[in-house]
Scaffold this active site. Structure first.
Site, PDB file in Angstrom:
ATOM      1  N   CYS A 115      -3.036  -4.885   4.107  1.00 30.90           N
ATOM      2  CA  CYS A 115      -3.170  -3.426   4.248  1.00 30.90           C
ATOM      3  C   CYS A 115      -4.364  -2.789   3.542  1.00 30.90           C
ATOM      4  O   CYS A 115      -5.080  -1.997   4.150  1.00 30.90           O
ATOM      5  CB  CYS A 115      -1.903  -2.764   3.748  1.00 30.90           C
ATOM      6  SG  CYS A 115      -0.476  -3.219   4.736  1.00 30.90           S
ATOM      7  N   GLN A 134      -7.459  -3.414   2.368  1.00 29.19           N
ATOM      8  CA  GLN A 134      -8.824  -3.439   2.906  1.00 29.19           C
ATOM      9  C   GLN A 134      -8.880  -2.799   4.296  1.00 29.19           C
ATOM     10  O   GLN A 134      -9.725  -1.947   4.570  1.00 29.19           O
ATOM     11  CB  GLN A 134      -9.319  -4.883   2.957  1.00 29.19           C
ATOM     12  CG  GLN A 134     -10.682  -4.982   3.590  1.00 29.19           C
ATOM     13  CD  GLN A 134     -11.281  -6.361   3.430  1.00 29.19           C
ATOM     14  OE1 GLN A 134     -11.440  -6.853   2.322  1.00 29.19           O
ATOM     15  NE2 GLN A 134     -11.622  -6.990   4.531  1.00 29.19           N
TER      16      GLN A 134
HETATM   17  N1  LIG Z   1       2.979  -5.724   5.814  1.00 33.85           N
HETATM   18  C1  LIG Z   1       3.186  -4.679   5.044  1.00 33.85           C
HETATM   19  O1  LIG Z   1       3.495  -4.818   3.870  1.00 33.85           O
HETATM   20  C2  LIG Z   1       3.058  -3.283   5.594  1.00 33.85           C
HETATM   21  C3  LIG Z   1       3.567  -2.215   4.846  1.00 33.85           C
HETATM   22  C4  LIG Z   1       3.453  -0.927   5.349  1.00 33.85           C
HETATM   23  C5  LIG Z   1       2.878  -0.707   6.599  1.00 33.85           C
HETATM   24  N2  LIG Z   1       2.390  -1.760   7.302  1.00 33.85           N
HETATM   25  C6  LIG Z   1       1.867  -1.481   8.660  1.00 33.85           C
HETATM   26  O2  LIG Z   1       2.909  -1.785   9.592  1.00 33.85           O
HETATM   27  C7  LIG Z   1       2.360  -2.324  10.804  1.00 33.85           C
HETATM   28  C8  LIG Z   1       2.978  -3.673  11.084  1.00 33.85           C
HETATM   29  O3  LIG Z   1       2.605  -4.540  10.042  1.00 33.85           O
HETATM   30  P1  LIG Z   1       3.307  -5.964   9.867  1.00 33.85           P
HETATM   31  O4  LIG Z   1       2.818  -6.501   8.585  1.00 33.85           O
HETATM   32  O5  LIG Z   1       4.765  -5.854  10.118  1.00 33.85           O
HETATM   33  O6  LIG Z   1       2.642  -6.769  11.089  1.00 33.85           O
HETATM   34  P2  LIG Z   1       3.115  -8.184  11.657  1.00 33.85           P
HETATM   35  O7  LIG Z   1       1.923  -8.809  12.252  1.00 33.85           O
HETATM   36  O8  LIG Z   1       3.902  -8.920  10.637  1.00 33.85           O
HETATM   37  O9  LIG Z   1       4.152  -7.792  12.830  1.00 33.85           O
HETATM   38  C9  LIG Z   1       3.785  -7.123  13.982  1.00 33.85           C
HETATM   39  C10 LIG Z   1       4.640  -7.661  15.130  1.00 33.85           C
HETATM   40  O10 LIG Z   1       4.420  -6.850  16.279  1.00 33.85           O
HETATM   41  C11 LIG Z   1       4.542  -7.680  17.431  1.00 33.85           C
HETATM   42  N3  LIG Z   1       3.934  -6.991  18.578  1.00 33.85           N
HETATM   43  C12 LIG Z   1       2.622  -6.764  18.840  1.00 33.85           C
HETATM   44  N4  LIG Z   1       2.502  -6.052  19.976  1.00 33.85           N
HETATM   45  C13 LIG Z   1       3.755  -5.808  20.430  1.00 33.85           C
HETATM   46  C14 LIG Z   1       4.277  -5.098  21.552  1.00 33.85           C
HETATM   47  N5  LIG Z   1       3.472  -4.477  22.425  1.00 33.85           N
HETATM   48  N6  LIG Z   1       5.615  -5.060  21.710  1.00 33.85           N
HETATM   49  C15 LIG Z   1       6.453  -5.663  20.835  1.00 33.85           C
HETATM   50  N7  LIG Z   1       6.017  -6.342  19.756  1.00 33.85           N
HETATM   51  C16 LIG Z   1       4.681  -6.405  19.562  1.00 33.85           C
HETATM   52  C17 LIG Z   1       3.825  -8.948  17.015  1.00 33.85           C
HETATM   53  O11 LIG Z   1       4.211 -10.032  17.841  1.00 33.85           O
HETATM   54  C18 LIG Z   1       4.292  -9.091  15.556  1.00 33.85           C
HETATM   55  O12 LIG Z   1       5.442  -9.911  15.444  1.00 33.85           O
HETATM   56  C19 LIG Z   1       0.834  -2.343  10.596  1.00 33.85           C
HETATM   57  O13 LIG Z   1       0.297  -1.175  11.129  1.00 33.85           O
HETATM   58  C20 LIG Z   1       0.700  -2.343   9.082  1.00 33.85           C
HETATM   59  O14 LIG Z   1      -0.509  -1.765   8.666  1.00 33.85           O
HETATM   60  C21 LIG Z   1       2.486  -3.040   6.852  1.00 33.85           C
HETATM   61  O1  LIG Z   2      -2.362  -3.784 -10.656  1.00 29.16           O
HETATM   62  C1  LIG Z   2      -2.497  -4.424  -9.611  1.00 29.16           C
HETATM   63  C2  LIG Z   2      -1.672  -4.242  -8.478  1.00 29.16           C
HETATM   64  C3  LIG Z   2      -1.902  -4.994  -7.342  1.00 29.16           C
HETATM   65  N1  LIG Z   2      -2.905  -5.905  -7.316  1.00 29.16           N
HETATM   66  C4  LIG Z   2      -3.152  -6.684  -6.096  1.00 29.16           C
HETATM   67  O2  LIG Z   2      -3.241  -5.785  -4.993  1.00 29.16           O
HETATM   68  C5  LIG Z   2      -2.762  -6.409  -3.796  1.00 29.16           C
HETATM   69  C6  LIG Z   2      -1.739  -5.533  -3.125  1.00 29.16           C
HETATM   70  O3  LIG Z   2      -0.572  -5.483  -3.912  1.00 29.16           O
HETATM   71  P1  LIG Z   2       0.691  -4.569  -3.543  1.00 29.16           P
HETATM   72  O4  LIG Z   2       0.247  -3.196  -3.322  1.00 29.16           O
HETATM   73  O5  LIG Z   2       1.711  -4.796  -4.582  1.00 29.16           O
HETATM   74  O6  LIG Z   2       1.215  -5.260  -2.206  1.00 29.16           O
HETATM   75  P2  LIG Z   2       1.194  -4.855  -0.661  1.00 29.16           P
HETATM   76  O7  LIG Z   2       2.339  -5.542  -0.043  1.00 29.16           O
HETATM   77  O8  LIG Z   2      -0.167  -5.081  -0.095  1.00 29.16           O
HETATM   78  O9  LIG Z   2       1.530  -3.275  -0.621  1.00 29.16           O
HETATM   79  C7  LIG Z   2       0.533  -2.272  -0.426  1.00 29.16           C
HETATM   80  O10 LIG Z   2       0.236  -2.136   0.947  1.00 29.16           O
HETATM   81  C8  LIG Z   2       1.387  -1.802   1.765  1.00 29.16           C
HETATM   82  C9  LIG Z   2       0.930  -1.816   3.197  1.00 29.16           C
HETATM   83  O11 LIG Z   2       0.376  -0.630   3.613  1.00 29.16           O
HETATM   84  C10 LIG Z   2       1.921  -0.457   1.310  1.00 29.16           C
HETATM   85  O12 LIG Z   2       3.046  -0.108   2.107  1.00 29.16           O
HETATM   86  C11 LIG Z   2       2.320  -0.533  -0.162  1.00 29.16           C
HETATM   87  O13 LIG Z   2       2.774   0.754  -0.603  1.00 29.16           O
HETATM   88  C12 LIG Z   2       1.102  -0.960  -0.976  1.00 29.16           C
HETATM   89  O14 LIG Z   2       1.477  -1.145  -2.346  1.00 29.16           O
HETATM   90  C13 LIG Z   2      -2.223  -7.764  -4.229  1.00 29.16           C
HETATM   91  O15 LIG Z   2      -3.184  -8.759  -3.971  1.00 29.16           O
HETATM   92  C14 LIG Z   2      -2.008  -7.621  -5.718  1.00 29.16           C
HETATM   93  O16 LIG Z   2      -2.108  -8.838  -6.397  1.00 29.16           O
HETATM   94  C15 LIG Z   2      -3.720  -6.096  -8.420  1.00 29.16           C
HETATM   95  O17 LIG Z   2      -4.629  -6.923  -8.397  1.00 29.16           O
HETATM   96  N2  LIG Z   2      -3.486  -5.352  -9.538  1.00 29.16           N
END
Ligand SMILES: NC(=O)c1ccc[n+]([C@@H]2O[C@H](COP(=O)([O-])OP(=O)(O)OC[C@H]3O[C@@H](n4cnc5c(N)ncnc54)[C@H](O)[C@@H]3O)[C@@H](O)[C@H]2O)c1
Ligand SMILES: O=c1ccn([C@@H]2O[C@H](COP(=O)(O)OP(=O)(O)O[C@H]3O[C@H](CO)[C@@H](O)[C@H](O)[C@H]3O)[C@@H](O)[C@H]2O)c(=O)[nH]1
Length: 506
Positions: free
Chosen positions: A284, A286
């Protein structure tokens, strides 16, 4: 999974059964037993993994997730590859598909790739048999809801789709805790129109099952979409800020632990997200900052774009700086030296390797012709291979097996190595027998700790009970020095021997 017949009060579906869709919907099912929850994905393999008896840990390692899925699956939680049926049945459809950085065409390398989102919207528009509420769960550029509403309404059946934005803030590794007790739930909608207000109320009703009302924020659509990008930008900015200071500490004799603690006790600054590291990773930070940069550039806010771009540039520099430090410390050559890499996931308690700092450090070391031995308790060999391909980390014409050794434990990885680098703060790395490891390594034995972990300390300050984090490197650096290791910790005053190397010419 056979479906039992219940009279459900309401049905929600989610398109996308990934890191967000799966855990988020599992939590909705747990907290709202009268709501039927259908999680659908176009990837059948992904769905059979969710339906398997034991969730494959390399796919979804998330503490607490398996228990919740087991409690709800077959009751009011269903995983299916039949996206049509999910759309038809649901009153409300969350869309949680991946929105990676675009790799082609205009905006390549920065803009969000909205292909999956648009496909999902077209799918809903095509198969829906009635009006639906469509919820943006994915992270999207501000004003996406406008385009999506147009795509959804491009049907000739006069159906109405009310679009809401409900970004997710969970962090991997703590997803279930974050979902159970969110700092806030954000719901953006068209709060000027009746249909918009009704849709917002419906989604508020879902969350009210377990989230206190004062933590559920409702805003207009654009504030909600933008807040998600901004939250990640601010969090990542803190990591880049402390990482920039870690470089200064190493050169001046200041200690990053002490600096982080000193500034973090100022309540205006706060003590979280001040852990210096080899660099932030994950799917997320980057991606979302680059998206923000792209949006700013697109509307002519050059200075704003440059400001946020620097957060990513600092992170790239930190990863590179860490790898260069390794090479310089080891007499300016790592060619054919075995280097043990402990951890490959982008943080502990997840098997996710997207944008992990480890792969960038590995790439740098491989360019210097090192051999790398990798151990991570939750990342499979197949995943590591895929990452080396995806990030083109292996020099051309090199075979994976001739340069990379995937090991079953840390001892195997360290045996015969010249250096260890800690890339992920897995708890088990704190308790290894480092004397045994030292004895098995080539000498001088180097250790480069790219991670901090924290211990929770409860302190008393005047009459207030203050809880603060005391940062420290994942390894006990002083203990390691006593064993005989040459030790480098991010942000720690650099040993004189390494300072000498710093000035040497390659
Ligand atoms: N991973 C996180 O920690 C996190 C946290 C907050 C928000 N987000 C955001 O949530 C979104 C999803 O992230 P993720 O990490 O769950 O992704 P992911 O790649 O783990 O999962 C996405 C899923 O969507 C499916 N998909 C793609 N197109 C589809 C379609 N048309 N119909 C049905 N399924 C479809 C893919 O096959 C995949 O399994 C992204 O926008 C991400 O930025 C991610
Ligand atoms: O003090 C810190 C905190 C985090 N990290 C690094 O930062 C990255 C991201 O960490 P973290 O934010 O804990 O994990 P994510 O699962 O990427 O969660 C972020 O990205 C998600 C996807 O959007 C959001 O939903 C969350 O709120 C946000 O914290 C990792 O590589 C950590 O090791 C550090 O180096 N130093």
């Amino acid at each position: 999974m056979t479906e039992q017949k219940f009279d459900f009060e309401y049905t929600v579906a989610c398109l996308g059964a990934g890191y967000v869709g799966g855990p988020t919907m599992a939590m909705v099912a747990l907290k709202c037993p009268e709501v039927k929850v259908i999680v659908a994905d176009i990837n059948e393999k992904q769905i059979s993994a969710w339906n398997s008896d034991k969730l494959p840990m390399y796919v979804f390692y998330e503490p607490g997730l398996e228990e919740v899925v087991k409690a709800c699956r077959g009751r009011n939680l269903f995983f299916t590859a039949d996206c049509d049926k999910a759309v038809i049945e649901a009153d409300m459809i969350f869309v949680s598909v991946n929105t990676p950085t675009k790799k082609y065409g205009a905006g390549a390398g920065k803009a969000a790739d909205l292909k999956n989102w648009e496909l999902a919207a077209r799918h809903i528009s095509r198969v829906a048999n009635g009006d639906k509420i469509v919820v943006e769960k994915s992270t999207l550029p501000v004003r996406t809801a406008h385009s999506m509403s147009r795509v959804l309404h491009a049907n000739d059946r006069k159906l109405h789709f009310e679009v809401l934005s409900n970004p997710e803030f969970l962090a991997e590794g703590t997803a279930m805790k974050d979902l159970a007790k969110p700092d806030r739930v954000l719901i953006g909608g068209n709060n000027k129109e009746k249909a918009g207000k009704n849709a917002i109320d419906r989604l508020v009703w879902i969350y009210e099952h377990w989230v206190p009302k004062e933590r559920i924020l409702t805003t207009n659509l654009w504030s909600s979409e933008l807040s998600k990008l901004v939250a990640n930008a601010f969090l990542a900015q803190r990591v880049s800020s402390i990482n920039s200071i870690s470089a200064l500490c190493e050169q001046t004799g200041a200690d990053i632990d002490e600096v982080a603690k000193s500034i973090g006790m100022d309540q205006r600054i706060g003590n979280r997200f001040l852990q210096a590291s080899v660099g932030f990773g994950g799917s997320c930070f980057q991606k979302d900052i680059l998206n923000l940069v792209y949006i700013c550039e697109s509307i002519g806010l050059k200075e704003v774009a440059e400001y946020w771009q620097q957060v990513v540039s600092m992170n790239d520099w930190q990863k590179c700086r860490f790898a260069q430090r390794m090479v310089k410390s080891m007499f300016n050559t790592v060619a054919d030296k075995r280097i043990a890499m402990l951890g490959f996931a982008f943080k502990k308690d997840t098997g996710d390797t997207r944008e992990t700092a480890a792969v960038y450090v590995a790439k740098h070391l491989l360019d210097e012709r090192a051999k790398i031995a990798i151990y991570d308790p939750r990342v499979s060999e197949a995943q590591i291979k895929m990452d080396f391909d995806y990030y083109e980390a292996l020099p051309k014409d090199e075979k994976f097996s001739s340069r990379i050794d995937i090991c079953k434990d840390a001892y195997g990885a360290c045996k015969g190595s010249h250096a260890i680098c800690v890339m992920t703060e897995w708890d088990e790395f704190k308790d290894l027998n480092y004397q045994k490891i030292y004895d098995s390594m080539a000498k001088p034995a180097f250790i480069f700790d790219g991670r901090y972990d924290f211990v929770l300390v409860v302190g008393f300050f005047y009459c207030l009970n203050l809880v603060f984090f005391l940062d420290r490197n994942i390894l006990n650096l002083e203990g390691l020095k006593k064993i005989g290791f040459e030790v480098y910790g991010i942000g720690k005053p650099m040993p004189e021997s390494l300072k000498m190397d710093e000035t040497s010419v390659i």
